[in-house]
Design a protein around this motif. Structure first.
Motif: not given
Length: 823
Positions: A657-662, A674-676, A747-749, A772-777
């Motif tokens: 739940g804290y890890l960014a997708p990348e 870290d920002v994610y 955000q995803d990207n 903000p826009p809603i991330p696809r994820s």
């Protein structure tokens, strides 16, 4: 306004005669000499004669009465010390002024107040203010020390400017740590009347400004750290006569002071009674090498070296005693004079040469020579002028310097770094013919030195081991302490009190012999080499910030690798947010925790020499001190783990739940990861529950909180997002700001995410944030918890080798009772 016109505390004149024996008052028939002192009524401050450091010169001053180490806050005769306090007298003179007389009865210092009576009394208040009052009119203060500050600004004091007289109340640093003589650094309010402070060098050059006062945020624009300390109340006053600032403490139990230090930086310090030391809350400028002429003429500043000031090659310290006491303003002097006159009669080997100094911040006050297009021509132009001491040729620009060089900085890693050609006498540069002789002599000397050093090392090692257990607590704050495994095992009572653990290892509580509490992290499965481990620990140890947990020491014995940190008594943020038995954090505290954490991350990402990516931002790694100031833990450990870090990511509990997708898909990791994680933590600060909590306390399906935030933002119903325990008590503007910011962070990207510096500016109100826009994820996670599991399993499967059945247990949906604290 603390002291509009401060009045003596004598409600009735007859009371004056009942105070003749008061320990905090000097009357016309009394005086101070030798070791005699007066103490304020509450014992906070003491007035008397003192000798700073190792000095044999004596001064009349005020210092703290409840702090063991003598810490002065005001000095009367800072320019004219006396040799013998026993024959010197501090008293009220016949004209009503406070005076200091030496052994020959000569006047050394006076208040020089315009008194109309010779009947006055002096009283030391618990605020540290020494007041001289008219005894016949007790409400009239004729003079007070807070109107004449030295290097320290105490709560209740004023720093400002009298617009009519032009007189400025300023702070002036000591000359050095043992000499209160006014130094070359001043802090004063803008003489042009704006609401900003300047630090001024030698009364001529301003090298730092606080920025203007933001009355709404109660901070100076260039000192955002002020907002995270809500123990202070600052006030700014501006009228036709004067403008000034004063401040007060919200709690009388807090001892704090502002100091214009000898190193040219203004510092806010707070006394920690449990640790018996002063702790630095903030200092400006942030970096010492930004102080104008800190190292003096021909002195080079290097923030990665100790000491940071060094003389450049061919120069020696002008006054070693001053340097040892922290005053490098005298700079350096040449070892060998330049051979400029009659150059035509000198051989090539005798003529001045140039030493190339790479990665230098070039000194100030350069002169550009036009019409010179080659380095060789620039060099000759400097050689042909006897006053030219250096040149630099970059592109088609020839810059030369005459006389002394100031503000040199070595290993300058910012834009503007260049190569400086420093002019030296030929004898200062190596002669190839003598190299062989020098090498032979060096080898012989080194052999002798090795034998002597081995004997010395054996002796020192024996002495250090003998005194280690009683000395390690004294070493706290002065550097990274190497501990033995047996010492830490003893300090933690054989690792019996476990505070928590995570992917990097378990954490245990311990204490030094003087009862100072520590937290000891035992790193697990670390395969790093001894030398590399010590190097990385040394790097982590140099990283210090008010919002980062301080590393005290380490242990490296065989397979035992441990890190010793300062202990955080309030534990980790998750225990306060998610535990039903914990005291509920109010919104103001939560917001300050978010700001402090952002400040710590901004420091790691943007202000360290090398960007440090934390890789594990979550409430468990946000620790709180006694005042609930947030401190980020485990920073730098991702680098310390090296190749083992991939293993840590896949086995780390509590990070789902804290890890960014990348980070899950195996893409390159940047600071935006870290920002994610920070954004996901912001959601939990708002809601007071886990983002992935499947059931509420009432048993209803909770869903995925970040998707709820997006929908409520669009409905403009953000109040419903707030932790129900707060009962709606929150600043809705701040709540809206936090929710929008969190959505931008996840955000995803990564290109679409804010930097931590921008995050901090938004939280401090310096930047506005749009919808903000809603991330696809997150669109995949809007229905049921099963979608959440599917989403993370899909990301995990993209790694190729790991199937859904191998999903780590740490990625299971957590309940509200989950608690894996990391220190």
């Amino acid at each position: 306004m603390m002291f509009p016109r401060i009045r003596c505390i004598f409600p009735l004149l007859p009371l004056l005669f009942n105070l003749c024996s008061a320990a905090h008052t000097i009357f016309a028939n009394s005086s101070l000499s030798g070791k005699q002192i007066i103490t304020s009524s509450g014992g906070n401050f003491v007035l008397g004669f003192f000798a700073p450091g190792n000095s044999d010169r004596y001064y009349v001053g005020i210092w703290y009465g409840k702090i063991p180490k003598l810490t002065s806050v005001w000095v009367a005769n800072r320019e004219t010390p006396v040799a013998d306090p026993s024959t010197s007298v501090f008293k009220i003179s016949t004209d009503g002024n406070l005076v200091l007389l030496d052994s020959s009865n000569a006047l050394v210092w006076s208040t020089d107040a315009n008194t109309t009576t010779n009947s006055t009394v002096a009283m030391l208040l618990d605020s540290g203010n020494l007041q001289l009052c008219d005894a016949s009119n007790p409400s009239r203060v004729v003079w007070q020390s807070m109107d004449h500050p030295t290097d320290t600004w105490l709560p209740g004091g004023r720093l400002g400017l009298n617009k009519l007289t032009g007189v400025s109340q300023r702070l002036t640093a000591w000359k050095n740590n043992d000499d209160p003589t006014p130094g070359i650094f001043n802090l004063e309010l803008d003489p042009n009347g704006t609401s900003q402070y300047f630090i001024i060098w030698n009364s001529t050059y301003s090298y730092w400004t606080s920025g203007t006062w933001n009355g709404q945020l109660q901070i100076f624009s260039h000192v955002p750290e002020m907002r995270s300390n809500y123990n202070y109340d600052f006030q700014y006053f501006n009228n036709s006569v004067e403008n000034y600032f004063n401040y007060s403490m919200k709690s009388s139990a807090i001892i704090s002071r502002f100091v214009m230090d000898v190193d040219g930086r203004i510092k806010q310090l707070t006394w920690l009674d449990d640790k018996q030391l002063w702790t630095l809350f903030w200092q400006k400028p942030d970096k010492p090498c930004l102080v104008h002429s800190l190292c003096g003429a021909f002195g080079s500043c290097n923030e990665n070296a100790m000491p940071i000031c060094q003389c450049v090659k061919g120069f020696r310290v002008r006054s070693q005693s001053d340097w040892d006491l922290g005053d490098q303003s005298g700079g350096c002097t040449r070892n060998t004079p330049l051979q400029c006159v009659d150059r035509a009669h000198l051989s090539n080997s005798q003529r001045d040469k140039f030493l190339a100094m790479d990665n230098m911040r070039l000194p100030v006050n350069s002169q550009t020579l036009n019409g010179i297009g080659r380095d060789e021509d620039c060099k000759l132009a400097c050689l042909n002028n006897c006053s030219c001491t250096a040149y630099s040729f970059s592109g088609s620009r020839c810059s030369v310097w005459h006389g002394e060089l100031f503000n040199l900085q070595d290993q300058f890693d910012e834009s503007g770094a260049s190569t400086l050609q420093l002019r030296l006498a030929a004898s200062e540069l190596s002669n190839p013919r003598s190299n062989k002789t020098l090498v032979t002599w060096a080898v012989a000397s080194a052999a002798a030195a090795v034998v002597a050093s081995l004997a010395l090392i054996l002796f020192v090692t024996w002495r250090r081991r003998r005194s280690r257990l009683m000395g390690e607590s004294k070493a706290v704050g002065s550097g990274i302490v190497p501990f033995r495994y047996s010492e830490l095992r003893h300090a933690t009572k054989n690792f019996s009190h476990r505070l928590g653990g995570g992917g990097f290892g378990s954490v245990f509580k311990g204490s030094f012999p003087n009862s100072t509490a520590i937290a000891v992290k035992r790193l697990e499965a670390l395969r790093q080499g001894e030398k590399q481990f010590r190097t990385e620990v040394g790097t982590i140890g140099t990283i210090q910030h008010v919002n980062l947990v301080r590393l005290i020491g380490f242990c490296s014995e065989g397979a035992n690798r441990l890190l010793v940190y300062e202990f955080m008594p309030k534990g980790s943020l998750d225990t306060h947010l998610f535990s039903a038995s914990a005291t509920v954090l109010n919104w103001k505290t939560r917001y300050q925790i978010a700001v402090g954490t952002a400040r710590g991350l901004t420091y790691l990402h943007e202000q360290c020499r090398d960007c440090i990516i934390h890789c594990d931002i979550k409430p468990e790694n946000i620790l709180l001190d006694d005042s609930l100031t947030p401190k980020l833990s485990d920073f730098g450990l991702a680098k310390l783990m090296g190749r083992d870090f991939s293993r840590v990511l896949t086995t780390m509990r509590g990070t789902r739940g804290y890890l960014a997708p990348e980070m899950i898909t195996g893409l390159p990791i940047t600071a935006k990861a870290d920002v994610y994680s920070y954004g996901m933590m912001l959601f939990e600060i708002v809601s007071g529950r886990r983002n992935l909590q499947e059931k509420t306390e009432e048993g209803n399906t909770a869903g995925f909180f970040p998707t709820l935030v997006f929908s409520k933002l669009m409905e403009k119903n953000i109040g419903s997002l707030l932790d129900q325990r707060l009962e709606g008590d929150a600043d809705l503007e701040e709540l809206n700001r936090v929710c929008k910011l969190a959505c931008w962070c996840v955000q995803d990207n990564e290109i679409c995410r804010s930097t931590m510096g921008q995050v901090l500016q938004v939280l401090e109100g310096f930047l506005e944030v749009s919808m903000p826009p809603i991330p696809r994820s997150l669109q995949l996670l809007t229905e049921t918890p099963e979608n959440i599991n599917f989403f993370y399993q899909s990301l995990s499967a993209n790694q190729g080798s790991q199937s859904s059945s191998d999903t780590p247990s740490g990625w299971q949906t957590r309940s509200s009772t989950t608690n894996n604290s990391s220190a």
